[in-house]
Design an enzyme around this catalytic site. Sequence first.
Site, PDB file in Angstrom:
ATOM      1  N   CYS A 140       0.848  -1.138   0.140  1.00  0.00           N
ATOM      2  CA  CYS A 140      -0.085   0.116   0.036  1.00  0.00           C
ATOM      3  C   CYS A 140       0.845   1.094  -0.178  1.00  0.00           C
ATOM      4  CB  CYS A 140      -0.960  -0.045   1.296  1.00  0.00           C
ATOM      5  SG  CYS A 140      -1.904   1.542   1.316  1.00  0.00           S
ATOM      6  N   CYS A 143       0.088   3.055   3.978  1.00  0.00           N
ATOM      7  CA  CYS A 143       0.589   2.376   4.993  1.00  0.00           C
ATOM      8  C   CYS A 143       1.722   1.674   5.052  1.00  0.00           C
ATOM      9  CB  CYS A 143      -0.611   1.801   5.695  1.00  0.00           C
ATOM     10  SG  CYS A 143      -1.146   0.204   4.829  1.00  0.00           S
ATOM     11  N   CYS A 157      -4.960   4.837 -12.957  1.00  0.00           N
ATOM     12  CA  CYS A 157      -3.585   5.155 -12.963  1.00  0.00           C
ATOM     13  C   CYS A 157      -2.616   3.811 -12.649  1.00  0.00           C
ATOM     14  CB  CYS A 157      -3.155   6.248 -12.001  1.00  0.00           C
ATOM     15  SG  CYS A 157      -3.583   6.093 -10.288  1.00  0.00           S
ATOM     16  N   CYS A 162      -4.427   0.147  -0.065  1.00  0.00           N
ATOM     17  CA  CYS A 162      -5.289  -0.920   0.680  1.00  0.00           C
ATOM     18  C   CYS A 162      -6.747  -0.248   0.944  1.00  0.00           C
ATOM     19  CB  CYS A 162      -4.789  -1.316   2.016  1.00  0.00           C
ATOM     20  SG  CYS A 162      -4.616   0.019   3.305  1.00  0.00           S
ATOM     21  N   CYS A 271     -30.229  47.084 -10.112  1.00  0.00           N
ATOM     22  CA  CYS A 271     -29.600  46.286  -9.124  1.00  0.00           C
ATOM     23  C   CYS A 271     -28.590  47.498  -8.456  1.00  0.00           C
ATOM     24  CB  CYS A 271     -28.967  45.254  -9.778  1.00  0.00           C
ATOM     25  SG  CYS A 271     -29.905  44.179 -10.358  1.00  0.00           S
ATOM     26  N   CYS A 298     -18.191  69.912  22.188  1.00  0.00           N
ATOM     27  CA  CYS A 298     -17.891  70.535  23.177  1.00  0.00           C
ATOM     28  C   CYS A 298     -16.581  71.418  22.840  1.00  0.00           C
ATOM     29  CB  CYS A 298     -17.511  69.534  24.357  1.00  0.00           C
ATOM     30  SG  CYS A 298     -16.624  70.396  25.948  1.00  0.00           S
ATOM     31  N   CYS A 301     -13.478  68.985  25.206  1.00  0.00           N
ATOM     32  CA  CYS A 301     -13.129  67.624  24.849  1.00  0.00           C
ATOM     33  C   CYS A 301     -13.643  67.145  23.366  1.00  0.00           C
ATOM     34  CB  CYS A 301     -13.754  66.775  25.931  1.00  0.00           C
ATOM     35  SG  CYS A 301     -15.440  66.533  25.620  1.00  0.00           S
ATOM     36  N   CYS A 311     -32.204  76.539  28.462  1.00  0.00           N
ATOM     37  CA  CYS A 311     -31.104  77.531  28.718  1.00  0.00           C
ATOM     38  C   CYS A 311     -29.894  77.336  27.945  1.00  0.00           C
ATOM     39  CB  CYS A 311     -30.798  77.256  30.127  1.00  0.00           C
ATOM     40  SG  CYS A 311     -29.508  78.434  30.737  1.00  0.00           S
ATOM     41  N   CYS A 316     -20.752  69.907  30.036  1.00  0.00           N
ATOM     42  CA  CYS A 316     -20.498  68.745  29.518  1.00  0.00           C
ATOM     43  C   CYS A 316     -20.315  67.516  30.530  1.00  0.00           C
ATOM     44  CB  CYS A 316     -18.937  68.799  28.711  1.00  0.00           C
ATOM     45  SG  CYS A 316     -18.314  67.508  27.693  1.00  0.00           S
TER      46      CYS A 316
END
Length: 559
Positions: A140, A143, A157, A162, A271, A298, A301, A311, A316
Amino acid sequence: MDSEDDLLNDHDMESGEEEDDFYSGETDDYNDSDGGEPDYGFVEEDVDDSVMIASHRSQVNYVVLKEEDIRRHQKDDIGHVSMVLSISEVEASILLLHYHWSVSKVHDEWFADEERVRKTVGILDGPVIPTPDDSGELTCGICFETFPPEEILSVACGHPFCSTCWTGYISTTINGGPGCLMLKCPEPSCPAAVGQDMFEKLASKEDKEKYYRYFIRSYVEDNRKMKWCPAPGCEHAIDFAAGTGSYDVSCLCSHSFCWNCTEEAHRPVDCDTVAQWIRKNSAESENMNWILANSKPCPKCKRPIEKNHGCMHMTCTPPCKYEFCWLCLNAWTDHGERTGGFYACNKYEAGKQEGRYDEAEKRREMAKNSLERYTHYYERWASNQTSRQKAMVDLEKTRSEKLEKLSDIHGTPESQLKCVTEAWLQIIECRRVLKWTYAYGYYLPDHDKKQFFEYLQGEAESGLERLHKCVEKELDVFLVAEGPSDDFNHFRTKLTGLTSITKTYFENLVKALENGLADVDTQGASSKSTNTKSSKTNGGGKGKGSSKSGGSSKNLDGN
């Protein structure tokens, strides 16, 4: 055909009369026609339903295939190639897999150079190694154990392996995915193909099921003329005749989709527009537009802040806690009575006069307008989708409950009540079309066509709502009736007429939009030419179609 101005004038002057004519429920009104070029109105000849259905079927350019149909087609192709090329069905399967199930491609390549095809595909004429003597044992190649010849297997071929190693090799490749369909000999340098006979002989029952599932799926997925229905859980395939008519197809599972892009059916939108609209709905661009339109950064930051009180004094969130003025974005410590107090900001007003805030406000206003425009179209797109889904539920309820009840009350066979289910089916289809007209309108440039498009879309909505109301509300009266009545027969006639009229209008609407509203350009050019000639004739006066308030000369003259 009248110019765009004439169409709008006629509609304005006769809208009340037309609405009564179109939806009065009288069958004579459904057949009105001026004998000229058909407009995009609700006009259709009185055609028998069976003729309409037969005509629809004759225009279908695809076939829905169940699994048994796919297997039959696959088997027929294998048998045909096997017979024509005088090879085994196992070899024919290998050839068709290699050439993506194109029978014509197999024939062309085979008869052009059979030897080259055999080497490329792995169908060898004979063993590439000497055939061993039956008396000796064989080693084989995996194996390296020795076995008697009857326990050794090989493909064309001749390389010996096995049965145990073959079984492990085949099982591993099957569990590895569809690549097992193109399996080669375990010998690393050998091109010989492993055919179905080896899988049938050595694979376990579970592995065989997987293999044949890959095998049948390859017939669809490798075939340019076939696609699976994209609906969840559906195992039907569509065999499509490319280059003939619309890309919209409907599967036996009731799912309609576009053959080209596999999204849901979307006529009259192409599409590319659908892909663009879907990307826009799922992208973060509209979130950014909302932020730009409803918040300011802000000054310290730079985090976006939404104003949620009256108001102008803004604070922040921690850990920044910077206090500033909402209008001028300067520190709140710089504000007081001299800057206008809590409810005004002289700094802002002075800066605005100097043009200091013009660019930021311009961007914010543009973002707000863009968001409002998108929201307008998206809400109506989504609303029609919701209405369509509700109509599908109502259709199932009608089929399972209402038809039987109507039949019992009015003594009419269910086969003669198909006008009700056909109305619901038409509503479902029209809701789909109307939904996609909003994507069409969103990307339609602002020019003369926009006004005509919105007029056509408005007429479509009006007609569809009338049909929807008829089958949804007016039908309920006859579900609680005490017995048969002539009113129910009149209702059936009215419903059939409305369904037919709405169907024709939407078909014409789809054609007009797919054609890019080309008639608007034609009418506009014709109107300009007519206005020029009329101006010269009347010494500079207004000709036909030149005044929206005056209407067309057809209306004024009564001809």
